[in-house]
Write an enzyme that holds these catalytic residues in place. Structure first.
Site, short mmCIF file in Angstrom:
data_model
loop_
_atom_site.label_atom_id
_atom_site.label_comp_id
_atom_site.label_asym_id
_atom_site.label_seq_id
_atom_site.Cartn_x
_atom_site.Cartn_y
_atom_site.Cartn_z
N TYR A 120 0.84 -1.21 0.00
CA TYR A 120 0.00 0.00 0.00
C TYR A 120 0.87 1.25 0.00
CZ TYR A 120 -3.72 3.23 1.53
OH TYR A 120 -4.62 4.27 1.64
N GLU A 179 4.15 1.78 -0.58
CA GLU A 179 5.02 1.99 -1.74
C GLU A 179 4.21 2.13 -3.02
OE1 GLU A 179 7.86 2.92 -1.24
OE2 GLU A 179 9.08 1.63 0.05
#
Ligand code: NAD
Ligand code: UDP
Length: 315
Positions: free
Chosen positions: A149, A151
């Protein structure tokens, strides 16, 4: 032919918690709205009341595949936001963030639409700077269970900036801090919905870790107001800009508030803290106040919780 003042607006993730409030507001201002969603975490129930509006169109579509429509503005919200759901299929979460951003940016480029990205305070990771300012680059684990989520959202911001620099796409990036309100999925695992549902059912309130970690909770109406103001800013202002409520609370304080407001007999229990759970989070909203016409959150936690509790009672 449509009226001149009426904008054609695409909302990805429009059947989700935030997306449904956004579609409602955009329609109430006389716009033509296309809601695109694959219903992974969203639901038709969230937008059922809009289906009779002839300015509203609902499209079942996954943003990892290209989508095309002549629109003036795009709000890109498609992405699961709750940790248990975004960790359910982490590779898919990354694809949704990255391919979804590329597909929508490609569309914005082709039809010359303005496009807003619903980014997140998670780009700051477990922040070493407090409160968080937009100039802070963050402290994100690239290989942990939250990375798909965090990155993914960071890469989406990069794509937005590069489409802007390389192709002059008109972009807007907002970093949303923890937001709550009616139409949160009752079993999506986020803290506000979990605690309210547990308190209303007299079940144990599950605090992860010691409960001393903090979050700053924003009521959904305040966020929607900021999103519309951000979209309306001049093209030279692209963000990123923090959008959140600076009121900071520990999870213990939140649990106690919800127990009090629901008159619940629930007891607090302590469960293991999930990996990489940020210890603190609070937005610095100086930039938002300056650029979004003096915007600041108007709904205090207690008031917003009361409205949210009323919603959960109707389910
Ligand atoms: P949500 O899960 O209720 O909404 C997300 C919506 O996107 C759902 O309707 C879901 O079905 C849809 N979706 C997911 N993957 C999709 C795909 N591949 N194709 C099409 N649709 C897809 O979550 P929310 O809280 O409403 O969050 C909306 C957006 O705001 C997300 O991008 C999230 O990352 C961002 N955000 C939310 C918060 C918050 O506290 N709620 C904080 C920061 C950022
Ligand atoms: N949390 C908790 N009990 C729950 C759900 C979450 O104590 O039942 C904690 C979680 O560990 C985190 C905070 O509440 O510290 C906020 O969690 P949420 O999933 O809502 O958002 P995020 O961690 O993404 O900010």
């Amino acid at each position: 032919m449509q009226k001149k003042s009426m904008k054609r607006i695409l909302v990805t993730g429009g059947a989700g918690f935030i997306g449904s409030h956004l579609c409602e507001r955009l329609l109430s201002e006389g716009n033509d709205v296309i809601c695109v969603d694959n219903y992974f975490t969203g639901s038709k129930d969230n937008i059922r009341h809009l289906l009779n509006n002839h300015n509203f169109e609902l499209v079942r579509h996954d943003v990892t595949s290209p989508y095309s429509a002549e629109v003036d503005e795009i709000y890109n919200l498609a992405c699961p936001a709750s940790p248990p759901y975004y960790q359910y299929n982490p590779i898919k979460t990354m694809k949704t963030s990255i391919y979804g951003a590329m597909n929508m940016l490609g569309l914005a480029k082709r039809v010359k639409a303005k496009i807003l990205q619903a980014s997140t305070s998670e780009v700051y990771g477990d922040p070493a700077v407090h409160p968080q300012v937009e100039s802070y680059w963050g402290n994100v684990n690239p290989i942990g269970i939250r990375s798909c989520y965090d990155e993914g959202k960071r890469a989406a911001e990069t794509l937005f900036m590069d489409y802007h620099r390389q192709n002059n796409v008109r972009i807007k990036i907002i970093r949303i801090f923890n937001t709550y309100g009616p139409r949160m999925n009752s079993n999506d695992g986020r803290v506000v919905s979990n605690f309210i549902v547990q308190a209303l059912h007299g079940e144990d309130i599950t605090i992860y870790g010691t409960g001393t970690q903090t979050r700053s909770f924003q009521y959904v109406d305040d966020l929607i107001e900021a999103m519309l103001r951000m979209m309306a800013t001049e093209d030279s202002f692209i963000g990123p800009v923090n959008v959140g409520n600076p009121g900071e609370f520990t999870m213990l304080e939140l649990a106690q508030k919800i127990i009090d407001l629901t008159n619940s007999r629930s007891k607090i229990v302590f469960l293991p803290l999930p990996g990489d759970d940020p210890k603190q989070r609070q937005p610095d909203i100086t930039l938002a106040k300056e650029k979004l016409g003096g915007w600041e959150p108007s709904i205090k936690l207690e008031e917003g919780l009361k409205k949210t509790i009323e919603y959960f009672k109707t389910l």
